[in-house]
Design a protein around this motif. Structure first.
Motif, PDB file in Angstrom:
ATOM      1  N   VAL A   1     -39.784 -34.737   6.958  1.00 37.50           N
ATOM      2  CA  VAL A   1     -40.422 -33.506   7.409  1.00 37.50           C
ATOM      3  C   VAL A   1     -41.841 -33.812   7.877  1.00 37.50           C
ATOM      4  O   VAL A   1     -42.512 -34.689   7.349  1.00 37.50           O
ATOM      5  N   LYS A   2     -42.300 -33.061   8.879  1.00 31.81           N
ATOM      6  CA  LYS A   2     -43.671 -33.148   9.335  1.00 31.81           C
ATOM      7  C   LYS A   2     -44.570 -32.382   8.359  1.00 31.81           C
ATOM      8  O   LYS A   2     -44.089 -31.692   7.460  1.00 31.81           O
ATOM      9  N   PRO A   3     -45.876 -32.480   8.530  1.00 32.03           N
ATOM     10  CA  PRO A   3     -46.769 -31.748   7.629  1.00 32.03           C
ATOM     11  C   PRO A   3     -46.501 -30.248   7.580  1.00 32.03           C
ATOM     12  O   PRO A   3     -46.758 -29.611   6.558  1.00 32.03           O
ATOM     13  N   ASP A   4     -45.966 -29.663   8.659  1.00 32.81           N
ATOM     14  CA  ASP A   4     -45.661 -28.228   8.662  1.00 32.81           C
ATOM     15  C   ASP A   4     -44.222 -27.931   8.232  1.00 32.81           C
ATOM     16  O   ASP A   4     -43.745 -26.817   8.348  1.00 32.81           O
ATOM     17  N   PHE A   5     -43.519 -28.944   7.736  1.00 33.27           N
ATOM     18  CA  PHE A   5     -42.145 -28.858   7.255  1.00 33.27           C
ATOM     19  C   PHE A   5     -41.111 -28.636   8.357  1.00 33.27           C
ATOM     20  O   PHE A   5     -39.961 -28.320   8.067  1.00 33.27           O
ATOM     21  N   SER A   6     -41.503 -28.825   9.573  1.00 39.55           N
ATOM     22  CA  SER A   6     -40.506 -28.893  10.638  1.00 39.55           C
ATOM     23  C   SER A   6     -39.862 -30.272  10.585  1.00 39.55           C
ATOM     24  O   SER A   6     -40.390 -31.193   9.957  1.00 39.55           O
ATOM     25  N   PRO A   7     -38.687 -30.443  11.235  1.00 36.46           N
ATOM     26  CA  PRO A   7     -38.012 -31.745  11.146  1.00 36.46           C
ATOM     27  C   PRO A   7     -38.898 -32.889  11.634  1.00 36.46           C
ATOM     28  O   PRO A   7     -39.559 -32.802  12.673  1.00 36.46           O
ATOM     29  N   GLY A   8     -38.914 -33.962  10.855  1.00 42.14           N
ATOM     30  CA  GLY A   8     -39.729 -35.123  11.196  1.00 42.14           C
ATOM     31  C   GLY A   8     -38.873 -36.293  11.637  1.00 42.14           C
ATOM     32  O   GLY A   8     -37.808 -36.110  12.226  1.00 42.14           O
ATOM     33  N   MET A   9     -39.321 -37.495  11.329  1.00 39.17           N
ATOM     34  CA  MET A   9     -38.620 -38.705  11.740  1.00 39.17           C
ATOM     35  C   MET A   9     -37.207 -38.719  11.153  1.00 39.17           C
ATOM     36  O   MET A   9     -37.000 -38.363   9.995  1.00 39.17           O
ATOM     37  N   SER A  10     -36.261 -39.135  11.960  1.00 43.31           N
ATOM     38  CA  SER A  10     -34.865 -39.179  11.555  1.00 43.31           C
ATOM     39  C   SER A  10     -34.372 -40.617  11.627  1.00 43.31           C
ATOM     40  O   SER A  10     -34.784 -41.392  12.499  1.00 43.31           O
ATOM     41  N   TRP A  11     -33.490 -40.977  10.690  1.00 47.04           N
ATOM     42  CA  TRP A  11     -32.949 -42.338  10.691  1.00 47.04           C
ATOM     43  C   TRP A  11     -31.597 -42.352   9.989  1.00 47.04           C
ATOM     44  O   TRP A  11     -31.271 -41.455   9.219  1.00 47.04           O
ATOM     45  N   LYS A  12     -30.822 -43.391  10.259  1.00 49.15           N
ATOM     46  CA  LYS A  12     -29.544 -43.593   9.581  1.00 49.15           C
ATOM     47  C   LYS A  12     -29.700 -44.655   8.502  1.00 49.15           C
ATOM     48  O   LYS A  12     -30.433 -45.628   8.671  1.00 49.15           O
ATOM     49  N   THR A  13     -28.976 -44.449   7.398  1.00 49.19           N
ATOM     50  CA  THR A  13     -29.072 -45.393   6.290  1.00 49.19           C
ATOM     51  C   THR A  13     -28.328 -46.684   6.639  1.00 49.19           C
ATOM     52  O   THR A  13     -27.182 -46.656   7.085  1.00 49.19           O
ATOM     53  N   LYS A  14     -28.994 -47.796   6.412  1.00 51.13           N
ATOM     54  CA  LYS A  14     -28.366 -49.109   6.565  1.00 51.13           C
ATOM     55  C   LYS A  14     -27.688 -49.525   5.275  1.00 51.13           C
ATOM     56  O   LYS A  14     -26.624 -50.140   5.285  1.00 51.13           O
TER      57      LYS A  14
ATOM     58  N   ARG B   1     -23.858 -45.209   3.225  1.00 53.61           N
ATOM     59  CA  ARG B   1     -24.314 -45.902   4.428  1.00 53.61           C
ATOM     60  C   ARG B   1     -24.050 -45.034   5.663  1.00 53.61           C
ATOM     61  O   ARG B   1     -23.181 -44.158   5.642  1.00 53.61           O
ATOM     62  N   ASN B   2     -24.793 -45.312   6.722  1.00 52.70           N
ATOM     63  CA  ASN B   2     -24.615 -44.616   8.008  1.00 52.70           C
ATOM     64  C   ASN B   2     -24.739 -43.099   7.876  1.00 52.70           C
ATOM     65  O   ASN B   2     -24.099 -42.345   8.613  1.00 52.70           O
ATOM     66  N   TYR B   3     -25.576 -42.688   6.940  1.00 56.59           N
ATOM     67  CA  TYR B   3     -25.821 -41.267   6.710  1.00 56.59           C
ATOM     68  C   TYR B   3     -27.179 -40.924   7.305  1.00 56.59           C
ATOM     69  O   TYR B   3     -28.148 -41.673   7.128  1.00 56.59           O
ATOM     70  N   ARG B   4     -27.269 -39.813   8.012  1.00 53.13           N
ATOM     71  CA  ARG B   4     -28.530 -39.466   8.653  1.00 53.13           C
ATOM     72  C   ARG B   4     -29.457 -38.745   7.688  1.00 53.13           C
ATOM     73  O   ARG B   4     -29.095 -37.732   7.092  1.00 53.13           O
ATOM     74  N   LEU B   5     -30.641 -39.310   7.527  1.00 50.15           N
ATOM     75  CA  LEU B   5     -31.700 -38.687   6.738  1.00 50.15           C
ATOM     76  C   LEU B   5     -32.809 -38.227   7.666  1.00 50.15           C
ATOM     77  O   LEU B   5     -33.068 -38.856   8.702  1.00 50.15           O
ATOM     78  N   ASN B   6     -33.461 -37.134   7.296  1.00 39.89           N
ATOM     79  CA  ASN B   6     -34.520 -36.574   8.114  1.00 39.89           C
ATOM     80  C   ASN B   6     -35.730 -36.267   7.248  1.00 39.89           C
ATOM     81  O   ASN B   6     -35.611 -35.579   6.232  1.00 39.89           O
TER      82      ASN B   6
END
Length: 372
Positions: free
Chosen positions: A70-83, A63-68
């Motif tokens: 990737v965008k189509p070009d493999f640059s960092p995409g949407m980021s969120w924390k695990t509930k 829990r409370n771990y940040r996942l990220n």
């Protein structure tokens, strides 16, 4: 660089040495179904078929771990924390599961649907958008029920991630089930989200889910009850042994046949008294879907004038999830001994993903009696 993006890029780089293996992947022949025990527990079975080895491991995400993503070009995409903490089965070193269950009792299964999908376009503004390969991570980390998943999907875009080295865009649709009995299928057709209620709890590969449901109507004559004999003039013909009611049940490994076979077995199997009994029944049904190496082969054409080769599909691993008691069971192709991870006993307050190997070495208990 975000941890999840870093691990994905590193995993892609490790594929360079074996990229030729993935230049022409056969369609994976996966199947999933659910059972309910007499005491109310929901149990999910899933088989994972593929040609080249997936080198999968169990991953436990806190829990409370940040996942990220990737965008189509493999640059960092949407980021969120695990509930919610969750368990997944990863692939080729990617901490991106194709299968899993979270501590709230929600399960997710990603299955191939080649030729019958089209994801949404990546939005120009970015924002609430996630790659198709990140959908299982996102859903299991954020939601407890299929209703929550369905509502949230309507607020984001799911776009195609074109994985390098010949792997390409993964043609996926998803089965989500929860501990309250909810069951949906998520598909993207012509760039639009489609969420289907799935009262059967069964899913296989292509075609899409509505086609599989319509196809059942062509097989409603099948029954688990043995048929009666027939009197023709003065001669009586009795059926040949047991199982005559299911004569004609497809036994091949195509997706429509596996969908029918899983449905027939899931709905003819007597409900077990307990969740553990349902887990046992699920493994028996999975035995009927198992693909031994060599039974399914795809010819890979060599474009350099060398001989063609055959790529063999195989059941690499199977999982059974007890959604009610939050227990995950699995076995691999070589090691048929069943292993279990109890999510209720795992500490999801950590700060790193924990991996559990999926042993693929055959083991047999030696019961030879001792002699003098």
């Amino acid at each position: 660089m975000p941890l999840q993006t870093l691990s994905l890029r590193n995993a892609l780089l490790t594929l360079l040495a074996t990229a030729a293996v993935f230049t022409a992947l056969p369609s994976a022949a996966c199947t999933t179904f659910r059972l309910q025990s007499a005491d109310g527990a929901w149990v999910i079975g899933r088989s994972q078929e593929f040609g080249p080895s997936l080198d999968s491991q169990v991953m436990l995400v806190p829990r409370n771990y940040r996942l990220n993503g990737v965008k189509p070009d493999f640059s960092p995409g949407m980021s969120w924390k695990t509930k919610y903490g969750f368990l997944g089965i990863n692939t080729l070193g990617f901490d991106i599961p194709s299968d899993g269950m979270n501590e709230a009792g929600l399960s997710a299964n990603a299955l191939y649907i080649p030729g019958f999908f089209e994801y949404q376009p990546y939005p120009a503004h970015g924002g609430q958008a996630i790659g198709n390969v990140d959908l299982v991570n996102w859903a299991l980390s954020q939601f407890a029920t299929v209703q929550e998943v369905s509502r949230a999907l309507s607020t984001i875009s799911v776009y195609a991630v074109d994985v390098p080295f010949g792997m390409g865009v993964q043609p996926l649709h998803w089965a989500f089930r929860d501990a309250q009995g909810g069951s949906i299928v998520v598909e993207y057709v012509d760039g639009r989200l489609q969420v289907h209620d799935n009262p059967l709890g069964v899913l296989a590969n292509a075609p899409n889910f509505p086609w599989h449901m319509a196809n059942i109507r062509a097989h409603v004559n099948l029954t688990n009850i043995n048929v009666d004999g027939v009197q023709l003039g003065t001669q009586f013909f009795a059926p040949l042994g047991q199982g005559s009611g299911l004569t004609g049940l497809p036994g091949d490994f195509t997706s429509p046949s596996r969908f029918l076979r899983a449905t027939a077995l899931a709905y003819s199997t007597l409900p077990a008294d307990t969740a553990l009994g349902a887990v046992n029944a699920a493994f028996h049904i999975l035995n009927a879907l198992d693909i031994p190496i060599g039974a399914v082969a795809e010819r890979i054409v060599n474009k350099e004038g060398k001989p063609d080769r055959l790529e063999y599909e195989q059941t690499q691993w199977v999982t059974v999830y007890d959604l009610t008691n939050r227990k995950a069971y699995f076995r691999t192709y070589q090691n048929l001994n069943i292993k279990m991870v109890d999510l209720g006993e795992f500490d999801f307050t950590g700060d790193a993903i924990v991996h559990v190997p999926m042993d693929n070495t055959m083991q047999a208990e030696n019961l030879t009696p001792a002699t003098k």
